[in-house]
Design a protein around this motif. Structure first.
Motif, PDB file in Angstrom:
ATOM      1  N   ARG A  72       1.032  -0.886  -0.075  1.00 48.63           N
ATOM      2  CA  ARG A  72       0.068  -0.054  -0.189  1.00 48.63           C
ATOM      3  C   ARG A  72       0.636   1.350  -0.325  1.00 48.63           C
ATOM      4  NH1 ARG A  72      -5.676  -0.743   1.334  1.00 48.63           N
ATOM      5  NH2 ARG A  72      -4.920   1.455   2.786  1.00 48.63           N
ATOM      6  N   ILE A  73       1.457   2.178  -1.100  1.00 48.53           N
ATOM      7  CA  ILE A  73       2.097   2.632  -1.234  1.00 48.53           C
ATOM      8  C   ILE A  73       1.278   4.241  -0.279  1.00 48.53           C
ATOM      9  CG2 ILE A  73       3.414   1.826  -3.705  1.00 48.53           C
ATOM     10  CD1 ILE A  73       1.065   4.111  -5.104  1.00 48.53           C
ATOM     11  N   GLU A  74      -0.064   4.382  -0.331  1.00 52.35           N
ATOM     12  CA  GLU A  74       0.253   5.668   0.689  1.00 52.35           C
ATOM     13  C   GLU A  74       0.426   5.255   1.860  1.00 52.35           C
ATOM     14  OE1 GLU A  74      -3.748   3.550   0.766  1.00 52.35           O
ATOM     15  OE2 GLU A  74      -1.883   3.784  -0.568  1.00 52.35           O
ATOM     16  N   ASP A  75       0.956   4.218   2.469  1.00 48.97           N
ATOM     17  CA  ASP A  75       1.313   4.176   3.741  1.00 48.97           C
ATOM     18  C   ASP A  75       3.160   4.719   4.060  1.00 48.97           C
ATOM     19  OD1 ASP A  75      -1.546   3.752   4.409  1.00 48.97           O
ATOM     20  OD2 ASP A  75      -0.814   1.279   3.801  1.00 48.97           O
ATOM     21  N   LEU A  76       3.515   4.612   3.156  1.00 49.28           N
ATOM     22  CA  LEU A  76       4.994   4.623   2.576  1.00 49.28           C
ATOM     23  C   LEU A  76       5.193   5.888   2.838  1.00 49.28           C
ATOM     24  CD1 LEU A  76       5.408   2.320   0.487  1.00 49.28           C
ATOM     25  CD2 LEU A  76       5.160   2.250   2.704  1.00 49.28           C
ATOM     26  N   ASN A  77       6.074   6.544   3.073  1.00 50.81           N
ATOM     27  CA  ASN A  77       7.015   8.132   3.206  1.00 50.81           C
ATOM     28  C   ASN A  77       7.676   7.946   1.873  1.00 50.81           C
ATOM     29  OD1 ASN A  77       9.525   7.152   3.564  1.00 50.81           O
ATOM     30  ND2 ASN A  77       9.965   6.569   5.393  1.00 50.81           N
ATOM     31  N   GLU A  78       8.723   9.101   1.641  1.00 50.17           N
ATOM     32  CA  GLU A  78       9.126   9.406  -0.111  1.00 50.17           C
ATOM     33  C   GLU A  78      10.270   8.246   0.254  1.00 50.17           C
ATOM     34  OE1 GLU A  78       7.412  10.926  -2.155  1.00 50.17           O
ATOM     35  OE2 GLU A  78       5.892  12.048  -1.035  1.00 50.17           O
ATOM     36  N   GLN A  80      10.449   5.894   0.963  1.00 57.75           N
ATOM     37  CA  GLN A  80      10.198   4.020   1.224  1.00 57.75           C
ATOM     38  C   GLN A  80       9.237   3.924  -0.291  1.00 57.75           C
ATOM     39  OE1 GLN A  80       7.908   4.056   4.649  1.00 57.75           O
ATOM     40  NE2 GLN A  80       8.548   2.312   5.362  1.00 57.75           N
ATOM     41  N   ARG A  81       9.098   4.971  -0.904  1.00 58.37           N
ATOM     42  CA  ARG A  81       7.725   4.428  -2.383  1.00 58.37           C
ATOM     43  C   ARG A  81       9.366   5.057  -3.541  1.00 58.37           C
ATOM     44  NH1 ARG A  81       2.681   7.806  -2.064  1.00 58.37           N
ATOM     45  NH2 ARG A  81       3.218   9.238  -3.545  1.00 58.37           N
TER      46      ARG A  81
END
Length: 232
Positions: A72-78, A80-81
């Motif tokens: 789930r990419i919206e849960d990641l910081n920049e 991590q993304r």
């Protein structure tokens, strides 16, 4: 097949001048199966490129979720993304986006260097050869034609063996003959590496060569249909 991309109730709203709010995408939902070829089409300003950027984790949604290869990419910081993008995705842009101070070969090596891989030069040379530019490896982007630059961009996109390739109008700046060469290379490399392809295009004939066409209009999904084509 397993699902590699899952988009759920995805919306994107910008705050314009004078605090006016502009909704570009409104509650979009769809899944993409691994290994499939998908086109996203729609009129100019319909939100195609915005959608692609959200799916790839290049931008953040206002609401909703994107799950890329189970993450789930919206849960990641920049950071991590960026790591997820470099691990799972490749990108092809209309305007190539090559680094002007690096040679063709060096541009292809960049994603591999970011992954910390070793002995990357032979792999980059092999990809450059596959797109027919081994003899241009020491040339800088300004010394290459538009078609050659896009072929370098294509080799770079496949350098990290992506699970999913995002292509935003990959032939938008090219003539018809060159466009056909680029598309043929995209499909060939995609098939060889087993990559999922999601492509934004205004070319309906090109879209019809993929397995599925998602049409968007006014920031919403207008239709989502299978073309009946097998993998190219």
């Amino acid at each position: 097949m397993s699902t590699i991309l899952s988009v759920h109730q995805l919306s994107k709203t910008y705050t314009a001048a004078g605090s006016q709010r502009l909704t570009v995408l409104h509650e979009m939902s769809f899944d993409v199966e691994e290994g499939s070829l998908v086109s996203i089409v729609g009129p100019s300003g319909s939100g195609k490129t915005t959608l692609l950027g959200l799916c790839a984790g290049l931008d953040r949604a206002s609401s909703g979720s994107v799950e890329l290869n189970g993450v789930r990419i919206e849960d990641l910081n920049e950071d991590q993304r960026a790591a997820v993008r470099n691990q799972y995705t490749g990108f092809i842009f209309q305007n190539f986006q090559l680094l002007p101070t690096l040679t063709a070969l060096e541009n292809i090596m960049v994603p591999l260097e970011l992954r910390g891989e070793k002995n990357i030069r032979p792999k980059a040379l092999d990809l450059l050869d596959k797109v027919g530019l081994a003899d241009r490896r020491h040339h800088y982007p300004a010394q290459l034609s538009g078609g050659e630059q896009q072929r370098v961009s294509l080799a770079r996109a496949f350098s990290n063996s992506p699970r999913i390739l995002f292509a935003d109008e990959p032939t938008g700046n090219l003539d018809t003959e060159t466009s056909e060469k680029i598309i043929r290379l995209i499909f060939e490399l995609n098939r060889e590496m087993g990559t999922t392809l999601i492509m934004v295009t205004h070319d309906l004939e090109l879209a019809a060569r993929t397995q599925r066409i998602i049409r968007i209009k006014g920031g919403m999904i207008f239709s989502d249909e299978l073309t009946g084509r097998k993998a190219v």
